[in-house]
Design an enzyme around this catalytic site. Structure first.
Site, PDB file in Angstrom:
ATOM      1  N   CYS A   1      -3.686   9.836  -4.060  1.00 32.32           N
ATOM      2  CA  CYS A   1      -3.965   9.001  -2.885  1.00 32.32           C
ATOM      3  C   CYS A   1      -5.306   8.316  -3.125  1.00 32.32           C
ATOM      4  O   CYS A   1      -6.233   8.938  -3.659  1.00 32.32           O
ATOM      5  CB  CYS A   1      -4.022   9.867  -1.626  1.00 32.32           C
ATOM      6  SG  CYS A   1      -4.599   8.998  -0.155  1.00 32.32           S
TER       7      CYS A   1
ATOM      8  N   CYS B   1      -2.572   1.429  -3.992  1.00 34.67           N
ATOM      9  CA  CYS B   1      -2.079   2.356  -2.969  1.00 34.67           C
ATOM     10  C   CYS B   1      -0.954   3.213  -3.555  1.00 34.67           C
ATOM     11  O   CYS B   1       0.056   2.683  -4.017  1.00 34.67           O
ATOM     12  CB  CYS B   1      -1.562   1.553  -1.780  1.00 34.67           C
ATOM     13  SG  CYS B   1      -0.887   2.567  -0.459  1.00 34.67           S
TER      14      CYS B   1
ATOM     15  N   ASP C   1      -3.975  -2.779  -1.618  1.00 37.03           N
ATOM     16  CA  ASP C   1      -3.991  -1.456  -0.984  1.00 37.03           C
ATOM     17  C   ASP C   1      -3.658  -1.611   0.493  1.00 37.03           C
ATOM     18  O   ASP C   1      -3.776  -2.699   1.067  1.00 37.03           O
ATOM     19  CB  ASP C   1      -5.363  -0.786  -1.141  1.00 37.03           C
ATOM     20  CG  ASP C   1      -5.373   0.620  -0.542  1.00 37.03           C
ATOM     21  OD1 ASP C   1      -4.423   1.384  -0.818  1.00 37.03           O
ATOM     22  OD2 ASP C   1      -6.291   0.949   0.223  1.00 37.03           O
ATOM     23  N   SER C   2      -3.272  -0.496   1.108  1.00 37.46           N
ATOM     24  CA  SER C   2      -2.998  -0.502   2.543  1.00 37.46           C
ATOM     25  C   SER C   2      -4.276  -0.743   3.349  1.00 37.46           C
ATOM     26  O   SER C   2      -4.214  -1.119   4.510  1.00 37.46           O
ATOM     27  CB  SER C   2      -2.369   0.833   2.949  1.00 37.46           C
ATOM     28  OG  SER C   2      -3.214   1.895   2.543  1.00 37.46           O
TER      29      SER C   2
ATOM     30  N   HIS D   1      -7.787   7.671  -1.375  1.00 39.03           N
ATOM     31  CA  HIS D   1      -8.997   8.199  -0.748  1.00 39.03           C
ATOM     32  C   HIS D   1      -9.543   9.469  -1.408  1.00 39.03           C
ATOM     33  O   HIS D   1     -10.703   9.810  -1.222  1.00 39.03           O
ATOM     34  CB  HIS D   1      -8.723   8.533   0.724  1.00 39.03           C
ATOM     35  CG  HIS D   1      -8.559   7.338   1.597  1.00 39.03           C
ATOM     36  ND1 HIS D   1      -7.630   6.357   1.352  1.00 39.03           N
ATOM     37  CD2 HIS D   1      -9.197   6.974   2.743  1.00 39.03           C
ATOM     38  CE1 HIS D   1      -7.695   5.440   2.306  1.00 39.03           C
ATOM     39  NE2 HIS D   1      -8.647   5.782   3.159  1.00 39.03           N
TER      40      HIS D   1
ATOM     41  N   GLU E   1     -11.938   8.473   6.365  1.00 38.26           N
ATOM     42  CA  GLU E   1     -12.290   7.187   6.984  1.00 38.26           C
ATOM     43  C   GLU E   1     -13.317   7.375   8.092  1.00 38.26           C
ATOM     44  O   GLU E   1     -14.048   6.455   8.437  1.00 38.26           O
ATOM     45  CB  GLU E   1     -11.030   6.485   7.501  1.00 38.26           C
ATOM     46  CG  GLU E   1     -10.099   6.159   6.349  1.00 38.26           C
ATOM     47  CD  GLU E   1      -9.346   4.856   6.469  1.00 38.26           C
ATOM     48  OE1 GLU E   1      -9.165   4.383   7.608  1.00 38.26           O
ATOM     49  OE2 GLU E   1      -8.935   4.327   5.421  1.00 38.26           O
TER      50      GLU E   1
HETATM   51  N1  DGL Z   1      -3.682   3.976   0.291  1.00 42.58           N
HETATM   52  C1  DGL Z   1      -2.879   5.114   0.724  1.00 42.58           C
HETATM   53  C2  DGL Z   1      -2.395   5.874  -0.505  1.00 42.58           C
HETATM   54  O1  DGL Z   1      -2.985   5.834  -1.566  1.00 42.58           O
HETATM   55  C3  DGL Z   1      -3.649   6.017   1.662  1.00 42.58           C
HETATM   56  C4  DGL Z   1      -3.929   5.413   3.019  1.00 42.58           C
HETATM   57  C5  DGL Z   1      -2.688   5.107   3.804  1.00 42.58           C
HETATM   58  O2  DGL Z   1      -1.975   6.044   4.231  1.00 42.58           O
HETATM   59  O3  DGL Z   1      -2.379   3.936   3.977  1.00 42.58           O
HETATM   60  O4  DGL Z   1      -1.391   6.540  -0.433  1.00 42.58           O
END
Ligand code: DGL
Length: 259
Positions: free
Chosen positions: A189, A70, A7-8, A191, A156
């Site tokens: 997404c 992600c 993940d990012s 989150h 966050e």
């Molecule tokens: N993990 C990213 C997503 O699911 C969200 C957070 C980011 O923008 O890096 O798109």
């Protein structure tokens, strides 16, 4: 089996949680690119380069499969990651999310719309839209994609129950909430599962789909991993962060007890 989860940042734990529940005896290697988060506001070229780098890192650690938790990376960089990982299966969120939406849509009346909520980069990639529109061509189900760039920073910040977050969610979804027939909304997404109740309140009557749930199914097919519910088994999670100091406050124990 050793499964890489990429993940990012930290959002991918919503996906990891589902995988741990489904594969309690697997070994998980979670890589969060906290040095470069967020991906959702970056260009496709930037996301692809960061993802290729992450794939090399995971490949070097002998993983049997990689789940790209992600959605932004899944939408933009699966081919780049697969190229780095050779024969190791790389599983993204778009296919499983799309499949989950189509399943839920069967419960809906004719003409019910589909709404994908995601980062700006995911929406710009059109990955979810292309897949869903192709599957739904000629059915009368319209597909919409809405970028919600303010939500990740608020989540966050820990504002999951804050009125400002609820207000922002309403701003993003109110045009769809007014649709004559409620439809299916996909949390596109990492989150958004954390604020699923807020999104559900803003979209009365809609079915809200958490794609993290669907990815385990795709993984078991791709990796040939048997689903196991061995009582007392404990999945092992190794955490890797590109910037360990930039990991937002988060407790895995809370995630597990919410499972
Ligand atoms: N993990 C990213 C997503 O699911 C969200 C957070 C980011 O923008 O890096 O798109």
């Amino acid at each position: 089996v050793r499964i890489g989860v990429f993940d990012s940042g930290i959002g991918g734990v919503t996906v990891l949680k589902e995988l741990v529940r489904r594969f309690p005896v697997a070994e998980f290697l979670y890589l969060g690119d906290t040095a470069n988060v967020p991906y959702g506001s970056k260009s496709p070229a930037q996301v692809k380069a960061l993802c290729a780098h992450a794939a090399r890192e995971l490949g070097g650690r002998g993983v049997d499969a990689v789940v790209v938790a992600c959605n932004t990376a899944s939408s933009l960089a699966l081919p780049e990651m697969q190229a780095e990982l050779g024969d190791v299966p790389v599983i993204g969120m778009v296919e499983s999310g799309g499949r989950a939406v189509l399943e839920r849509l069967q419960e809906c009346p004719e003409g019910a719309p589909v709404l994908v909520l995601a980062t700006r980069a995911t929406v710009r990639s059109g990955a979810y839209g292309a897949l869903l529109k192709k599957a739904l061509v000629g059915t009368g189900h319209a597909v919409f994609e809405q970028a919600c760039p303010l939500l990740v920073p608020m989540i966050e910040e820990g504002w999951n129950d804050h009125p400002i977050l609820a207000q922002a969610v309403r701003e993003y979804v109110s045009p769809f909430a007014a649709a004559p027939i409620p439809g299916v909304a996909l949390l596109g997404c990492t989150h958004y599962p954390w604020i699923q109740p807020v999104i559900e309140r803003a979209l009365p009557g809609w079915r809200v789909v958490n794609s993290a749930r669907a990815v385990g199914e795709v993984l078991s097919r791709a990796a040939g991993t048997a689903e196991s519910s061995a009582a007392g088994a404990e999945a092992r999670v190794t955490w890797l962060f590109t910037d360990p100091e930039a990991v937002p406050a988060f407790r895995w124990e809370d995630e597990e007890s919410n499972a």
